[in-house]
Design a protein around this motif. Structure first.
Motif, PDB file in Angstrom:
ATOM      1  N   LYS A   1      32.111  43.480  37.552  1.00 45.16           N
ATOM      2  CA  LYS A   1      31.654  43.960  36.248  1.00 45.16           C
ATOM      3  C   LYS A   1      31.178  42.818  35.348  1.00 45.16           C
ATOM      4  O   LYS A   1      30.144  42.913  34.700  1.00 45.16           O
ATOM      5  CB  LYS A   1      32.806  44.724  35.571  1.00 45.16           C
ATOM      6  CG  LYS A   1      32.501  45.163  34.161  1.00 45.16           C
ATOM      7  CD  LYS A   1      33.611  46.040  33.601  1.00 45.16           C
ATOM      8  CE  LYS A   1      33.336  46.362  32.144  1.00 45.16           C
ATOM      9  NZ  LYS A   1      34.464  47.042  31.520  1.00 45.16           N
ATOM     10  N   TYR A   2      31.955  41.737  35.287  1.00 48.16           N
ATOM     11  CA  TYR A   2      31.612  40.647  34.363  1.00 48.16           C
ATOM     12  C   TYR A   2      30.850  39.511  35.022  1.00 48.16           C
ATOM     13  O   TYR A   2      30.488  38.547  34.352  1.00 48.16           O
ATOM     14  CB  TYR A   2      32.881  40.105  33.697  1.00 48.16           C
ATOM     15  CG  TYR A   2      33.540  41.125  32.787  1.00 48.16           C
ATOM     16  CD1 TYR A   2      32.963  41.451  31.561  1.00 48.16           C
ATOM     17  CD2 TYR A   2      34.696  41.777  33.168  1.00 48.16           C
ATOM     18  CE1 TYR A   2      33.545  42.391  30.728  1.00 48.16           C
ATOM     19  CE2 TYR A   2      35.288  42.728  32.337  1.00 48.16           C
ATOM     20  CZ  TYR A   2      34.704  43.032  31.117  1.00 48.16           C
ATOM     21  OH  TYR A   2      35.277  43.964  30.300  1.00 48.16           O
ATOM     22  N   GLY A   3      30.661  39.582  36.317  1.00 43.23           N
ATOM     23  CA  GLY A   3      29.987  38.482  37.014  1.00 43.23           C
ATOM     24  C   GLY A   3      30.803  37.201  36.937  1.00 43.23           C
ATOM     25  O   GLY A   3      30.276  36.121  36.644  1.00 43.23           O
ATOM     26  N   VAL A   4      32.107  37.333  37.182  1.00 47.32           N
ATOM     27  CA  VAL A   4      32.999  36.164  37.097  1.00 47.32           C
ATOM     28  C   VAL A   4      32.529  35.096  38.094  1.00 47.32           C
ATOM     29  O   VAL A   4      32.230  35.395  39.248  1.00 47.32           O
ATOM     30  CB  VAL A   4      34.462  36.579  37.393  1.00 47.32           C
ATOM     31  CG1 VAL A   4      35.375  35.359  37.524  1.00 47.32           C
ATOM     32  CG2 VAL A   4      34.974  37.510  36.290  1.00 47.32           C
ATOM     33  N   THR A   5      32.475  33.848  37.606  1.00 46.45           N
ATOM     34  CA  THR A   5      32.016  32.750  38.475  1.00 46.45           C
ATOM     35  C   THR A   5      33.159  31.844  38.917  1.00 46.45           C
ATOM     36  O   THR A   5      33.079  31.195  39.946  1.00 46.45           O
ATOM     37  CB  THR A   5      30.955  31.898  37.741  1.00 46.45           C
ATOM     38  OG1 THR A   5      31.538  31.409  36.520  1.00 46.45           O
ATOM     39  CG2 THR A   5      29.706  32.693  37.422  1.00 46.45           C
ATOM     40  N   ILE A   6      34.217  31.768  38.096  1.00 46.16           N
ATOM     41  CA  ILE A   6      35.353  30.903  38.426  1.00 46.16           C
ATOM     42  C   ILE A   6      36.623  31.741  38.350  1.00 46.16           C
ATOM     43  O   ILE A   6      36.897  32.365  37.318  1.00 46.16           O
ATOM     44  CB  ILE A   6      35.479  29.730  37.417  1.00 46.16           C
ATOM     45  CG1 ILE A   6      34.159  28.949  37.323  1.00 46.16           C
ATOM     46  CG2 ILE A   6      36.636  28.803  37.803  1.00 46.16           C
ATOM     47  CD1 ILE A   6      34.111  27.939  36.174  1.00 46.16           C
ATOM     48  N   LEU A   7      37.375  31.771  39.429  1.00 44.11           N
ATOM     49  CA  LEU A   7      38.620  32.554  39.454  1.00 44.11           C
ATOM     50  C   LEU A   7      39.787  31.615  39.713  1.00 44.11           C
ATOM     51  O   LEU A   7      39.748  30.808  40.641  1.00 44.11           O
ATOM     52  CB  LEU A   7      38.548  33.612  40.566  1.00 44.11           C
ATOM     53  CG  LEU A   7      39.824  34.439  40.783  1.00 44.11           C
ATOM     54  CD1 LEU A   7      40.107  35.357  39.593  1.00 44.11           C
ATOM     55  CD2 LEU A   7      39.707  35.301  42.058  1.00 44.11           C
ATOM     56  N   TYR A   8      40.824  31.733  38.896  1.00 41.90           N
ATOM     57  CA  TYR A   8      42.008  30.878  39.033  1.00 41.90           C
ATOM     58  C   TYR A   8      43.224  31.780  39.161  1.00 41.90           C
ATOM     59  O   TYR A   8      43.538  32.533  38.237  1.00 41.90           O
ATOM     60  CB  TYR A   8      42.122  30.000  37.776  1.00 41.90           C
ATOM     61  CG  TYR A   8      43.112  28.859  37.829  1.00 41.90           C
ATOM     62  CD1 TYR A   8      43.457  28.221  39.020  1.00 41.90           C
ATOM     63  CD2 TYR A   8      43.687  28.371  36.651  1.00 41.90           C
ATOM     64  CE1 TYR A   8      44.336  27.147  39.036  1.00 41.90           C
ATOM     65  CE2 TYR A   8      44.566  27.292  36.652  1.00 41.90           C
ATOM     66  CZ  TYR A   8      44.889  26.692  37.855  1.00 41.90           C
ATOM     67  OH  TYR A   8      45.763  25.623  37.863  1.00 41.90           O
ATOM     68  N   THR A   9      43.887  31.753  40.304  1.00 39.99           N
ATOM     69  CA  THR A   9      45.024  32.655  40.498  1.00 39.99           C
ATOM     70  C   THR A   9      46.090  32.003  41.385  1.00 39.99           C
ATOM     71  O   THR A   9      46.014  30.806  41.665  1.00 39.99           O
ATOM     72  CB  THR A   9      44.543  34.021  41.034  1.00 39.99           C
ATOM     73  OG1 THR A   9      45.617  34.946  40.961  1.00 39.99           O
ATOM     74  CG2 THR A   9      44.049  33.950  42.473  1.00 39.99           C
ATOM     75  N   ALA A  10      47.085  32.796  41.801  1.00 42.55           N
ATOM     76  CA  ALA A  10      48.238  32.243  42.519  1.00 42.55           C
ATOM     77  C   ALA A  10      48.254  32.701  43.984  1.00 42.55           C
ATOM     78  O   ALA A  10      47.831  33.820  44.289  1.00 42.55           O
ATOM     79  CB  ALA A  10      49.510  32.699  41.828  1.00 42.55           C
ATOM     80  N   PRO A  11      48.794  31.872  44.860  1.00 38.09           N
ATOM     81  CA  PRO A  11      48.856  32.225  46.282  1.00 38.09           C
ATOM     82  C   PRO A  11      49.560  33.551  46.547  1.00 38.09           C
ATOM     83  O   PRO A  11      49.172  34.288  47.459  1.00 38.09           O
ATOM     84  CB  PRO A  11      49.655  31.074  46.910  1.00 38.09           C
ATOM     85  CG  PRO A  11      49.403  29.912  46.019  1.00 38.09           C
ATOM     86  CD  PRO A  11      49.281  30.486  44.633  1.00 38.09           C
ATOM     87  N   THR A  12      50.564  33.886  45.748  1.00 38.10           N
ATOM     88  CA  THR A  12      51.283  35.127  46.005  1.00 38.10           C
ATOM     89  C   THR A  12      50.342  36.333  45.887  1.00 38.10           C
ATOM     90  O   THR A  12      50.425  37.282  46.671  1.00 38.10           O
ATOM     91  CB  THR A  12      52.521  35.242  45.082  1.00 38.10           C
ATOM     92  OG1 THR A  12      53.258  36.355  45.459  1.00 38.10           O
ATOM     93  CG2 THR A  12      52.155  35.308  43.620  1.00 38.10           C
ATOM     94  N   ALA A  13      49.418  36.276  44.936  1.00 43.12           N
ATOM     95  CA  ALA A  13      48.448  37.364  44.785  1.00 43.12           C
ATOM     96  C   ALA A  13      47.524  37.390  46.004  1.00 43.12           C
ATOM     97  O   ALA A  13      47.254  38.455  46.571  1.00 43.12           O
ATOM     98  CB  ALA A  13      47.637  37.164  43.508  1.00 43.12           C
TER      99      ALA A  13
END
Ligand code: PRX
Length: 651
Positions: A347-359
């Motif tokens: 939807k937003y055209g996200v270019t950079i994603l920062y998340t956690a290994p558990t996800a």
């Protein structure tokens, strides 16, 4: 590690020449930092706007209490807001808020600046001034960011408390910091349902148990009925009455910015203190270079809650200091459907994603069919934080989410370090799945053995930081001795981070996890001692020992061993001990601390000096052969535990 995993972790992923040539963080950063570390940091700090320039970069004369940029003055909120508006970027979007489907909102830098100015006036009108503490207990809504920045703007100190923490946890944290104002909401939304927050504040404050609190500002989020007290004020009423004129005053670089409580090795959480100039410098520097930020075009999304340090440095301060456009998401990854995150990215055209290994591991488990239904081609950089990322998850993240073209930055850091310390630079480093690789330019670290000597390649040791860094914690709120004891006593003059690590033959770091009694569950830090003290607070429990057992999905899971009080055995056995005690921990601390399992035992393995041998309990919890028992005071204890568990009395 299996052969297959070995094969995966020995792969290398160099940056493409196209990415490398346009990268924000170039290899020259390493050279500049190596040539003159302090002037490198001064250059980074000078990318902020200082009301009064600093002349001194670091004062380490009172080590380990550091002062960075000490004679400089700045306003943190001004740097995150007004500066961008004044530079002509007022119409750039700061926040793309996504709540439940259909509930969205957009804040440009201009609109966000105005909201923060009003909120700053609201707080000043309530008598809050520089140095006062404000507790923030909110869902992931724009008001959380607005509150943090407004507190910063007036030189006050925020203490954000994760919305999943219990009334009891809230009460302890409010009292430790002696907060005079609490900002909360009636509730937030989780999985399509309203989930109340204010009752926890009411419980924490009931009976005058938090005497420092004078007012509670309440954001109306869900509209559900809530109790109302004389000290409660609706956020929207106060904001409507507030002026939108507010001049940001300059504060010293070392003005405290926030306290964030985190679990340590002993029972009570530690109030980690961060200050202004150094913290903002490193949050902005790392956010810009590690994520290859192009503020004019990128759409950045960090999935962390503002209740954790990742949400402080990489939702609130780093992105806003850099004038980035970011998504702020209130919900969970799997509601109302399993593809919700991917839908948000499309939807937003996200270019950079920062998340956690558990996800990532949980998405891996449900399979690529779900992300494959969405267009994720806008993504260009992927980040990981919170725990070691196993090479298989790394490769899956790269291939399935990143379409095989996005660099992954595995970022190691801590609440205490304030900002990223170890990470590849995406346009420079040849990536290795599973390794966080090398300290960032300006950061000096070493893996040491017991005698403070650097370990040989391939050997494991203690992960340490050998020189002060700008965003380092400045202490533990109200407890300078504990600061020295907790971080600076293992090695003379060197910060010990609590993690083990090894260096490979290329000099790359592999973080092995905590070597102390701190667990990491789904990337969240929990203390064994804190959960043990919650358990012994229950009338049935005489003694408790908690371990972090490895868990495929959550990294580690909490497993508790308890000895029941003789007087309560019958009552406990008549009830569902496992459930009752798990619920009890959840109520005392919060759902994240809920044990996966509670095992009733008749003895606990202890050394002659009375220390619980968690290593042996971990063997039991992980269904392994029990290790060396020779140091136990009574070596038959483990047989007793095993036979009791084998006889089916597991819970
Ligand atoms: O054990 C390390 C692990 O998380 C701990 C810090 O937890 P916290 O203060 O809650 O901050 C988490 C977010 C920065 C560390 O001591 N950790 C964090 N990032 C990594 C990690 N372990 C391995 N690899 C990482 N990238």
């Amino acid at each position: 590690m299996s052969n297959q995993a070995d094969a995966v972790s020995s792969r290398r992923y160099p940056p493409t020449s196209e990415f490398a040539s346009q990268a924000t963080g170039q290899a020259s950063l390493y050279e500049e930092a190596k040539a003159d570390r302090l002037s490198f940091w001064a250059d980074q700090a000078n990318q902020l706007e200082w009301h009064k320039p600093f002349t001194k970069t670091l004062d380490w004369s009172n080590a380990p209490f550091a002062q960075w940029f000490t004679d400089g003055e700045l306003n943190v909120a001004y740097n995150c807001l007004d500066r961008h508006v004044l530079a002509g970027n007022g119409d750039r979007i700061a926040l793309l808020f996504e709540g439940e489907p259909g509930d969205t909102d957009t804040y440009t830098y201009r609109v966000l600046t105005t909201a923060v100015k009003k909120a700053a006036n609201v707080m000043t009108d309530l008598g809050i001034s520089a140095g006062d503490r404000v507790a923030i207990y909110l869902p992931m809504i724009p008001e959380a960011i607005i509150s943090m920045l407004a507190v910063a703007r007036i030189g006050a100190i925020h203490s954000v408390i994760f919305g999943g923490f219990s009334a009891e946890a809230l009460h302890t944290r409010i009292n430790d910091a002696k907060a005079s104002l609490v900002i909360t909401a009636d509730g937030g939304y989780r999985k399509g349902k309203a989930s109340a927050l204010k009752p926890a504040v009411d419980d924490a404050l009931a009976g005058g148990h938090c005497p420092s609190v004078e007012n509670v500002l309440v954001v109306k989020r869900t509209g559900e009925a809530i109790g109302w007290n004389a000290h409660d004020i609706w956020w929207h009423d106060a904001m409507a009455a507030a002026s939108d004129e507010h001049t940001a005053e300059a504060f010293p670089a070392e003005q405290p910015l926030f306290i964030l409580y985190t679990s340590g090795t002993t029972g009570t959480p530690k109030g980690i203190l961060h200050t202004s100039g150094g913290y903002l410098t490193q949050a902005a520097y790392t956010h810009r270079n590690v994520f290859d930020l192009k503020p004019e075009t990128d759409v950045y999304w960090c999935t962390a809650d503002v209740g954790w340090i990742t949400g402080h440095s990489y939702v609130a301060y780093g992105p806003l200091a850099n004038g980035a456009t970011q998504v702020l998401y209130e919900g969970t990854p799997d509601a109302p459907h399993a593809g919700r995150w991917w839908e948000v990215i499309e939807k937003y055209g996200v270019t950079i994603l920062y998340t956690a290994p558990t996800a990532i591991r949980s998405f891996m488990k449900t399979g690529r069919e779900i992300p494959d239904q969405f267009n994720l081609s806008s993504l260009r950089v992927l980040g990981s934080v919170g725990e070691p990322i196993n090479p298989e998850a790394w490769v899956w993240y790269r291939d399935v989410i990143g379409g095989g073209k996005c660099p992954i930055v595995d970022t190691w850091w801590q609440t205490e370090t304030g900002a990223i310390m170890i990470s590849p630079l995406p346009g420079v480093t040849s990536l290795k799945p599973g390794s966080a690789q090398i300290p960032l330019p300006g950061i000096t670290m070493a893996v040491l053995d017991d005698d403070a000597k650097p370990v040989q390649d391939g050997a494991a040791g203690y992960l340490t930081i050998t020189e002060p860094w700008p965003s380092m914690l400045r202490g533990i709120w109200g407890n300078p001795d504990r600061y020295i004891e907790a971080y600076w006593s293992r090695f003379e003059g060197i910060y010990f981070a609590g993690d083990g690590a090894k260096l490979d033959e290329d000099g790359d770091l592999w973080v092995l996890g905590r070597v102390d009694d701190v667990m990491n569950v789904s990337g969240h830090r929990l203390s064994t001692a804190e959960i043990e003290s919650a358990l012994v607070g229950h009338p049935w429990v005489a003694e408790a020992a908690v371990v972090g057992a490895s868990d495929e999905l959550t990294g580690q899971a909490v497993v508790a061993f308890v000895i029941l009080r003789h007087s309560h055995v019958a009552e406990a056995e008549a009830g569902d001990v496992n459930k009752v005690l798990r619920d009890h921990v959840s109520k005392e601390i919060g759902a994240i601390a809920r044990p996966r399992q509670v095992m009733v035992v008749s003895e606990l393995p202890k050394t002659r000096s009375g220390k619980i041998m968690r290593r042996l309990l971990r063997d039991v919890a992980e269904n392994r052969e029990i290790g060396d028992v020779t140091t136990l005071a009574d070596s038959s204890v483990m047989n007793l535990i095993s036979s009791k568990l084998a006889s089916g009395a597991k819970d």
